[in-house]
Design a protein around this motif. Structure first.
Motif, PDB file in Angstrom:
ATOM      1  N   VAL A  27       0.920  -1.193  -0.143  1.00 43.45           N
ATOM      2  CA  VAL A  27       0.128  -0.002   0.018  1.00 43.45           C
ATOM      3  C   VAL A  27       0.926   1.333  -0.026  1.00 43.45           C
ATOM      4  O   VAL A  27       2.035   1.043   0.425  1.00 43.45           O
ATOM      5  CB  VAL A  27      -0.878   0.012   1.164  1.00 43.45           C
ATOM      6  N   SER A  28       0.267   2.624  -0.339  1.00 45.21           N
ATOM      7  CA  SER A  28       1.149   3.514  -0.455  1.00 45.21           C
ATOM      8  C   SER A  28       0.243   4.765   0.309  1.00 45.21           C
ATOM      9  O   SER A  28      -0.852   4.565   0.545  1.00 45.21           O
ATOM     10  CB  SER A  28       1.298   4.011  -1.604  1.00 45.21           C
ATOM     11  N   GLY A  29       1.118   5.721   0.472  1.00 48.71           N
ATOM     12  CA  GLY A  29       0.436   6.710   1.123  1.00 48.71           C
ATOM     13  C   GLY A  29       0.955   7.102   2.540  1.00 48.71           C
ATOM     14  O   GLY A  29       1.402   6.132   3.077  1.00 48.71           O
ATOM     15  N   VAL A  30       0.817   8.189   2.992  1.00 49.48           N
ATOM     16  CA  VAL A  30       1.547   8.597   4.348  1.00 49.48           C
ATOM     17  C   VAL A  30       0.746   7.886   5.338  1.00 49.48           C
ATOM     18  O   VAL A  30       1.047   7.592   6.640  1.00 49.48           O
ATOM     19  CB  VAL A  30       1.520  10.150   4.553  1.00 49.48           C
ATOM     20  N   GLN A  31      -0.518   7.502   5.143  1.00 49.89           N
ATOM     21  CA  GLN A  31      -1.576   7.001   6.173  1.00 49.89           C
ATOM     22  C   GLN A  31      -1.216   5.529   6.552  1.00 49.89           C
ATOM     23  O   GLN A  31      -1.640   5.030   7.449  1.00 49.89           O
ATOM     24  CB  GLN A  31      -2.885   7.084   5.775  1.00 49.89           C
ATOM     25  N   HIS A  32      -0.277   4.945   5.731  1.00 53.23           N
ATOM     26  CA  HIS A  32       0.217   3.578   5.848  1.00 53.23           C
ATOM     27  C   HIS A  32       1.679   3.565   6.553  1.00 53.23           C
ATOM     28  O   HIS A  32       2.385   2.443   6.424  1.00 53.23           O
ATOM     29  CB  HIS A  32       0.178   2.762   4.343  1.00 53.23           C
ATOM     30  N   ALA A  33       2.175   4.701   6.685  1.00 52.26           N
ATOM     31  CA  ALA A  33       3.563   4.873   7.351  1.00 52.26           C
ATOM     32  C   ALA A  33       3.741   3.986   8.652  1.00 52.26           C
ATOM     33  O   ALA A  33       3.068   3.831   9.132  1.00 52.26           O
ATOM     34  CB  ALA A  33       3.966   6.433   7.721  1.00 52.26           C
ATOM     35  N   ASP A  34       4.979   3.322   8.594  1.00 44.85           N
ATOM     36  CA  ASP A  34       5.300   2.389   9.775  1.00 44.85           C
ATOM     37  C   ASP A  34       6.724   2.833  10.270  1.00 44.85           C
ATOM     38  O   ASP A  34       7.712   2.380   9.195  1.00 44.85           O
ATOM     39  CB  ASP A  34       5.107   1.042   9.160  1.00 44.85           C
ATOM     40  N   PRO A  35       6.981   3.310  11.279  1.00 47.73           N
ATOM     41  CA  PRO A  35       8.209   3.633  11.884  1.00 47.73           C
ATOM     42  C   PRO A  35       9.192   2.191  11.757  1.00 47.73           C
ATOM     43  O   PRO A  35      10.328   2.196  12.018  1.00 47.73           O
ATOM     44  CB  PRO A  35       7.976   4.252  13.097  1.00 47.73           C
ATOM     45  N   ALA A  36       8.698   1.101  11.799  1.00 46.38           N
ATOM     46  CA  ALA A  36       9.396   0.039  12.154  1.00 46.38           C
ATOM     47  C   ALA A  36       9.738  -0.655  10.657  1.00 46.38           C
ATOM     48  O   ALA A  36      10.251  -1.793  10.832  1.00 46.38           O
ATOM     49  CB  ALA A  36       8.783  -0.937  13.059  1.00 46.38           C
ATOM     50  N   ILE A  37       9.445  -0.027   9.605  1.00 45.28           N
ATOM     51  CA  ILE A  37       9.608  -0.785   8.314  1.00 45.28           C
ATOM     52  C   ILE A  37      10.953  -1.310   8.008  1.00 45.28           C
ATOM     53  O   ILE A  37      11.180  -2.203   7.427  1.00 45.28           O
ATOM     54  CB  ILE A  37       8.955   0.204   7.229  1.00 45.28           C
ATOM     55  N   PHE A  38      11.911  -0.458   8.557  1.00 43.58           N
ATOM     56  CA  PHE A  38      13.302  -0.800   8.186  1.00 43.58           C
ATOM     57  C   PHE A  38      14.049  -1.868   9.011  1.00 43.58           C
ATOM     58  O   PHE A  38      15.138  -2.339   8.847  1.00 43.58           O
ATOM     59  CB  PHE A  38      14.188   0.460   8.243  1.00 43.58           C
ATOM     60  N   LEU A  39      13.369  -2.201  10.379  1.00 43.37           N
ATOM     61  CA  LEU A  39      13.840  -3.159  11.119  1.00 43.37           C
ATOM     62  C   LEU A  39      14.420  -4.381  10.683  1.00 43.37           C
ATOM     63  O   LEU A  39      15.560  -4.798  11.057  1.00 43.37           O
ATOM     64  CB  LEU A  39      12.986  -3.383  12.360  1.00 43.37           C
ATOM     65  N   PRO A  40      13.644  -5.053  10.021  1.00 43.76           N
ATOM     66  CA  PRO A  40      14.076  -6.273   9.292  1.00 43.76           C
ATOM     67  C   PRO A  40      14.653  -6.298   7.895  1.00 43.76           C
ATOM     68  O   PRO A  40      14.862  -7.117   7.355  1.00 43.76           O
ATOM     69  CB  PRO A  40      12.965  -7.292   9.421  1.00 43.76           C
ATOM     70  N   ALA A  41      14.875  -5.154   7.361  1.00 43.38           N
ATOM     71  CA  ALA A  41      15.256  -4.773   5.972  1.00 43.38           C
ATOM     72  C   ALA A  41      16.721  -4.815   5.757  1.00 43.38           C
ATOM     73  O   ALA A  41      17.472  -4.246   6.622  1.00 43.38           O
ATOM     74  CB  ALA A  41      14.416  -3.521   5.562  1.00 43.38           C
ATOM     75  N   ASN A  42      16.913  -4.670   4.568  1.00 43.35           N
ATOM     76  CA  ASN A  42      18.141  -4.747   3.931  1.00 43.35           C
ATOM     77  C   ASN A  42      18.364  -3.187   3.336  1.00 43.35           C
ATOM     78  O   ASN A  42      17.223  -2.891   2.747  1.00 43.35           O
ATOM     79  CB  ASN A  42      18.588  -5.614   2.732  1.00 43.35           C
ATOM     80  N   LEU A  43      19.479  -2.741   3.444  1.00 42.71           N
ATOM     81  CA  LEU A  43      19.784  -1.412   2.568  1.00 42.71           C
ATOM     82  C   LEU A  43      20.811  -1.763   1.581  1.00 42.71           C
ATOM     83  O   LEU A  43      21.841  -2.114   2.096  1.00 42.71           O
ATOM     84  CB  LEU A  43      20.133  -0.387   3.588  1.00 42.71           C
TER      85      LEU A  43
END
Length: 164
Positions: A9-25
């Motif tokens: 989903v897109s849009g600021v209403q779906h923002a999640d501050p933990a989105i990067f925790l399990p992620a790769n950069l």
């Protein structure tokens, strides 16, 4: 810089501050970047709490993204459109939902991404199609031994993703 994190989903209403925790950069420096800029991005990734931060060349990035991200979206979209039964939702289970979560797709963004990385994506689609045809032939020929071998290999490779 490519954060390997996102939602269907897109849009600021779906923002999640933990989105990067399990992620790769993935950092993709070019000749235009200074080492200071690359170091800054690395530190920013640590601050955002990415699980893994790595560097790839632009070419290697495009190849990896074509396989790990774009191909998966191609498969999900294809799977959702391969059968037009209006009753699928009444019978589906977790496996179909898991495989098609990302088919709820931002068509504007993803169509542009597919075209921008067209060469790499088409190569990965061909590799997938070949493996799909190989498994299809095993089923047609009732080649259980090789089918099970392929499944065991798949299980072993998938287990690498579960190790933390």
């Amino acid at each position: 810089v490519h954060p390997m994190a996102g939602k269907e989903v897109s849009g600021v209403q779906h923002a999640d501050p933990a989105i990067f925790l399990p992620a790769n950069l993935i950092i993709t420096p070019t000749e235009k970047n200074t080492q200071q800029a690359v170091d800054f991005i690395y530190e920013m990734g640590k601050e955002l709490r990415f699980d893994n931060i790595c560097q790839l060349s632009v070419e290697e990035h495009d190849k990896m993204i074509a396989y790990l991200s774009q191909l998966t979206h191609v498969i999900a979209v294809s799977l959702m459109n391969a059968n037009d039964s209006k009753h699928l939702v009444q019978y589906t289970g977790d496996s179909f939902r898991d495989l098609t979560r990302i088919a709820r797709i931002n068509d504007l963004m993803w169509s542009e991404l597919f075209i921008a990385n067209k060469e790499s994506l088409l190569k990965q689609m061909n590799l997938f199609e070949n493996k799909f045809q190989e498994l299809k032939a095993m089923i047609e020929n009732e080649d259980i031994e090789n089918m099970r071998k392929l499944m065991r290999q798949s299980t072993e490779r998938r287990a690498l993703f579960d190790k933390k």
